[in-house]
Design an enzyme around this catalytic site. Structure first.
Site, PDB file in Angstrom:
ATOM      1  N   HIS A   1      -5.833 -60.046 -13.913  1.00  0.00           N
ATOM      2  CA  HIS A   1      -4.748 -59.630 -14.819  1.00  0.00           C
ATOM      3  C   HIS A   1      -5.190 -59.729 -16.291  1.00  0.00           C
ATOM      4  O   HIS A   1      -4.609 -60.481 -17.085  1.00  0.00           O
ATOM      5  CB  HIS A   1      -3.481 -60.477 -14.591  1.00  0.00           C
ATOM      6  CG  HIS A   1      -2.250 -59.841 -15.146  1.00  0.00           C
ATOM      7  ND1 HIS A   1      -1.013 -59.914 -14.551  1.00  0.00           N
ATOM      8  CD2 HIS A   1      -2.055 -59.083 -16.256  1.00  0.00           C
ATOM      9  CE1 HIS A   1      -0.123 -59.254 -15.271  1.00  0.00           C
ATOM     10  NE2 HIS A   1      -0.740 -58.740 -16.330  1.00  0.00           N
TER      11      HIS A   1
ATOM     12  N   ARG B   1       1.911 -53.646 -12.173  1.00  0.00           N
ATOM     13  CA  ARG B   1       2.373 -54.959 -11.735  1.00  0.00           C
ATOM     14  C   ARG B   1       2.148 -55.088 -10.230  1.00  0.00           C
ATOM     15  O   ARG B   1       2.292 -54.112  -9.486  1.00  0.00           O
ATOM     16  CB  ARG B   1       3.860 -55.132 -12.029  1.00  0.00           C
ATOM     17  CG  ARG B   1       4.184 -55.429 -13.476  1.00  0.00           C
ATOM     18  CD  ARG B   1       3.757 -56.846 -13.878  1.00  0.00           C
ATOM     19  NE  ARG B   1       4.148 -57.182 -15.240  1.00  0.00           N
ATOM     20  CZ  ARG B   1       3.360 -57.056 -16.313  1.00  0.00           C
ATOM     21  NH1 ARG B   1       2.134 -56.583 -16.184  1.00  0.00           N
ATOM     22  NH2 ARG B   1       3.781 -57.427 -17.506  1.00  0.00           N
TER      23      ARG B   1
END
Ligand code: NDP
Ligand code: OXD
Length: 312
Positions: free
Chosen positions: A275, A227
């Site tokens: 992502h 993350r």
């Protein structure tokens, strides 16, 4: 039974509906902001980043499904109904795709694919020899959960040595494992390519920063698929400029999308991906969620439950 969905935008609803019609006929799949929806009629929610407080306003809700494996954007809700099961989305396709991404990233770093892409953009025949084979460098995976274990197995399949680090001790065939803060430095000292597959927690926030990067062997590679909040981007770029890191593949950022003026976009040793490390198809996620709902309806416990105590 009603499943309310907030994942992929309203445009994705038709696709979710079609897949749920196949795997859970009878389940009424509705959009999160559907004005005709009675909140008191909702049984299940499938969400990525629900607005804080919204889930708590669904009085009949029986379980929450994350549409990804990491549910930090859901767990961040201070009003999250913590008595309900929060199920992470980990269909087999998710770990397979992540393993493929990690293998691709590790091989890209070994072959300096970024240099080749730069040369091609300039129509330059930039002949060079890779200084080592990928299998000559040890990959260290931080996080030996669903994603880390599958990635480790796939890297091993390519003949690449793998070590791993997790919070609690693990026994993984063919992988030397390290656990906890006490063994972190010993792990880092061996990680010639560092892969981060940790969840976002207070303990992992800001972890990928100068103090950690300095512990890696000089010239290490970095693959960040955890993350964005876990990394200090200026520290990564400084480590690249100083030669402490030789290259980085960064898939996650804070904030996302990565702003157009971020220096990461143009850094010659950084590959930016938007992502997409895992991103299983909606069909496979619907199949997985439908299977979990069937288990819940039978009174069974679904797999991959978020633990409020651990924070992941
Ligand atoms: P899991 O919960 O299965 O595994 C998490 C792993 O991290 C476990 O091995 C756990 O240790 C370890 N861990 C957690 N906290 C710490 C800590 N403080 N120190 C050391 N180890 C720690 O998660 P998944 O493998 O399914 O997913 C991991 C993360 O990957 C997600 O939370 C998400 O952030 C990211 N992700 C990113 C994607 C992308 O597209 N870029 C896609 C999917 C996931 P232990 O085994 O001891 O519990
Ligand atoms: C996930 C992700 O957590 O895509 O699944 O990041």
């Amino acid at each position: 039974m009603i499943l309310v969905v907030k994942s992929g935008g309203e445009a994705a609803l038709a696709e979710w509906r079609a897949h749920f019609a196949e795997f859970a006929p009878g389940l009424d799949c509705r959009w999160w902001d559907d004005p005709s929806l009675d909140p008191a009629a909702v049984d299940y929610a499938l969400v990525w980043d629900p607005e804080p407080g919204r889930l708590a306003r669904l009085p009949r809700l029986r379980a929450i499904f994350g549409s990804g494996a990491g549910v930090d954007a859901i767990a961040a809700d201070p009003d999250l109904p913590r008595h309900l099961p929060l199920v992470r989305c980990v269909p087999p396709e998710a770990t397979q795709r992540m393993g493929e991404f990690v293998c691709w990233a590790v091989l890209s770093l070994a072959r300096d694919a970024r240099r080749m892409a730069r040369a091609q953009a300039g129509s330059a025949w930039d002949y060079f020899e890779a200084p080592f084979a990928a299998a000559e460098r040890t990959v260290g995976i931080m996080g030996l959960g669903a994603m880390g274990l599958r990635s480790a197995a796939m890297l091993r399949g390519l003949g690449i040595p793998v070590i791993g680090w997790s919070r609690t001790q693990k026994d993984v065939p063919g992988v030397e494992t390290f656990a906890g803060e006490g063994e972190r430095d010993a792990f880092l000292a061996r990680a010639e390519v560092l892969v981060c597959l940790l969840p976002a927690t207070p303990q992992t926030q800001g972890l990928i920063a100068a103090p950690l990067l300095d512990r890696l062997p000089r010239g290490a590679g970095l693959v960040q698929v955890g993350r964005g909040v876990q990394q200090v981007l200026p520290d990564i770029l400084a480590a690249l400029d100083a030669g402490q890191l030789s290259g980085a593949v960064l898939d996650v950022f804070e904030p996302e999308p990565l702003p157009p003026d971020s220096p990461a976009w143009t850094h010659p040793r950084v590959t930016v991906t938007p992502h997409v490390g895992s991103l299983p198809s909606r069909r496979e996620r619907a199949r997985y969620v439908a299977g979990c709902i069937a288990r819940l309806e039978r009174g069974e416990t679904p797999p991959n439950l978020y633990s409020p105590e651990r924070g992941y």
